[in-house]
Structure formats: C-alpha cells, structure tokens
Design a protein around this motif. Sequence first.
Motif, PDB file in Angstrom:
ATOM      1  N   TYR A   1       1.053  -0.976  -0.072  1.00 46.81           N
ATOM      2  CA  TYR A   1      -0.273  -0.469   0.116  1.00 46.81           C
ATOM      3  C   TYR A   1       0.854   0.987  -0.425  1.00 46.81           C
ATOM      4  CZ  TYR A   1       1.005   0.760   4.566  1.00 46.81           C
ATOM      5  OH  TYR A   1       1.172   0.850   6.283  1.00 46.81           O
ATOM      6  N   LYS A   2       2.269   1.156   0.392  1.00 43.99           N
ATOM      7  CA  LYS A   2       2.858   2.170   0.700  1.00 43.99           C
ATOM      8  C   LYS A   2       3.052   2.456  -0.408  1.00 43.99           C
ATOM      9  CE  LYS A   2       4.768   1.762   5.502  1.00 43.99           C
ATOM     10  NZ  LYS A   2       5.962   1.011   5.997  1.00 43.99           N
TER      11      LYS A   2
ATOM     12  N   ASP B   1       2.445   6.450  -2.874  1.00 48.91           N
ATOM     13  CA  ASP B   1       3.339   7.222  -3.152  1.00 48.91           C
ATOM     14  C   ASP B   1       2.878   7.271  -5.454  1.00 48.91           C
ATOM     15  OD1 ASP B   1       6.127   8.142  -3.286  1.00 48.91           O
ATOM     16  OD2 ASP B   1       6.391   6.517  -5.093  1.00 48.91           O
TER      17      ASP B   1
ATOM     18  N   GLU C   1      -5.630   2.265   4.616  1.00 48.59           N
ATOM     19  CA  GLU C   1      -4.048   3.809   4.514  1.00 48.59           C
ATOM     20  C   GLU C   1      -4.741   3.982   3.568  1.00 48.59           C
ATOM     21  OE1 GLU C   1      -2.121   0.836   7.687  1.00 48.59           O
ATOM     22  OE2 GLU C   1      -3.355   0.526   6.070  1.00 48.59           O
TER      23      GLU C   1
END
Length: 350
Positions: free
Chosen positions: A236-237, A241, A268
Amino acid sequence: MYYNKRMKKKDSRSLSTQAQEAIRIKAIQAVLAGSKQTEVAEMFGVTRQAVGKWYKKYKEEGIKSLKAKKQGKPKSEGKLKPWQCAQIAKIVIDRNPEQLKLPFSLWTREAVAKLIKDNFGIALSRWTVGRYLKKWGFTPQKPLKKAYEQNPKAVDKWLKEDYPTIKDRARKDKATIYWGDEMGLQSNHIRGRTYGKKGQTPVITTTAQRLKCNVISAITNHGKLSFKVFKDKFDYKIFIDFLKRLIKNQKHKIFLIIDNYSSHKQEEVKKWVEANKDKIELFFLPTYSPELNPNELTNQVVKANIFKKERPKDNNHLILLARKSFCSLQHTPNKVVNFFKKPCVAYAKA
C-alpha cells in the motif's frame, strides 16, 4: 555387382516410389558388402546424408524401413462425423486442457488428438488433427490469461452498467479515466502457442522466474502513460506513492480503475483517497478479470519486446531496461491508444 560411379546426383523424389525403394535397398546392400557410405552415395547419385539416414533406419527397424510407403492422406482422414467435429471444436473454444484433466496446458495437436480419443475412441495422427483444426478455422496463437474463478454475471454487469456509469460521471465531472495495473518483470519468459479459433485469442496462465523487478502503471484511452519501477514487493505504501505522483500537476480529477488486489483496498489507502477525494477516485474491476483492463496490453507489449536487443545482467540492469521500455511507450501515445482497439477492451476506447 557393378555400380555406375559416374551416376549424377538427382532429386530422388522425381522417381516412382518403386524406383526409390530399389535404390534404398541396393544402397544398403552395398554398404553391408563393405563399401563406404560416400562411395555408395556416388554410385547411386544420392547424398551421403541420405545413405546414412537409410542405414540408421535399417539398423533400427530392418529391411521394412526401406520399403516404399503409401502416399496421400492417411485413411484416418475423415473419420470424424460432422457432429463430432462440432463437439470437439466447441470444447477447444470453451475449455482448457487442464479443466478436462488432460496432461496438457495448451491446446496442441497432440492434446486435441487425445481429446478425440477419450471422447470417441478414434485415434488420429497429429497431422490429421492439424488438418481438422485448419478446416475448423483454428490457428496457433499466443494466449491471454483468464481465471477459472471469473464471474460472468459480474463481467456482464461491469460492461453494461458499471463502466457506462463511470464514463458518464467522468464526462460530467470533467475527470480523466486512468486504467492502473502492476506487473512483475523477470529475466526470462516461457512462451508458447496454443490452438484457438481464428480471431478469438485463447487464454492460459504462464509464469517465469530469475532476475526480477516490479512496475505499476496507468494509461488513458488518449495515450497518456504514467509508471513507477521498483525493486521491493508491491504494497500500500508504494501504491500511495504512485497515486501522489499521478495526481501531481493534474488539472482535472482522476478516476483510476484497478483490480481488486488487497493492497489497493488497505485502510491506509482508503484514508488517503478520502483525504484527496477532490483529486482522485478509485474504481474496481470485476474479480479475476484482467482481460478487461487495457493496461494488461501495456504489460504484454513490454514483456514481448524488453529483451529483444539485450538481456539483463543484474537487477539494476533489468530496472533500467524496464524504464526504457515504458519511456518508449510514453513517447509514442498512438501505441497506447491502439491498445484500446483490441476486441476485449474496445468498450473503453475514446
């Protein structure tokens, strides 16, 4: 026995089958009598390779291997009745060999021959099966991927209701529709062909391993392309991004259509999208339906062409080649637009 050593070499195929048989037998008799194969070839006006081939067959199968064989199509041609042909053709179109528990992953001539034998007890040669396939309008093609678990009703609803609604909203909100997707790039790809109905690309799952990197990208039906190449596993990061990059310097809101991968639906991600809802919205394709995503074709083109000129030496080199491939597509928007002309994704074209 006397042999004419000045006999000129000629194409024996112009001779009758009986004459060809006589030459083969006499040539092997000469070899067995002690003559060298090169001498025998000169005696009978044939090549040394031909004499060697005949001698090898003689040693393996005996004199019967030198006998003339009947010419023309095998008698097995035409053994299938019209209704049997229709049934086999329908199975090849609708099913994969693995679904039928056949020991094949592709519809090859051998696989179709076994299908015929299992269903009707009729044994046909691969050549006869090839003629049948050609007659039925089948050609060997590179397959696309499609999951057995796909829900046809969900796909139909997506095509008739969900996507038209998204398109109408995008027009009303002056939003740009992007199609997103991720893929893993590896240093080798197993390729093959499988029979399928002409004009209807068959489907199969493929895999490969070795040096690898990952790519996330998004395209529009007007030819725009954004991408990110990375080493780490997609999560998910990385997704967030990429979304930040996607909305940067955009004048209009973005509607991003993606698959149902778990990282796309992390809490998130939902929070970030909600905080930026004036700039971006996410929509999800039906599960197990990659063929509905035009961006799948971007990945296919990259995989098909990335290693044509050079192979990667290490992971950094692989990443460099990936960036070059996507940059090339980025600077040729007409190619991206053409992806949307493919039958399976034509519903999304501009």
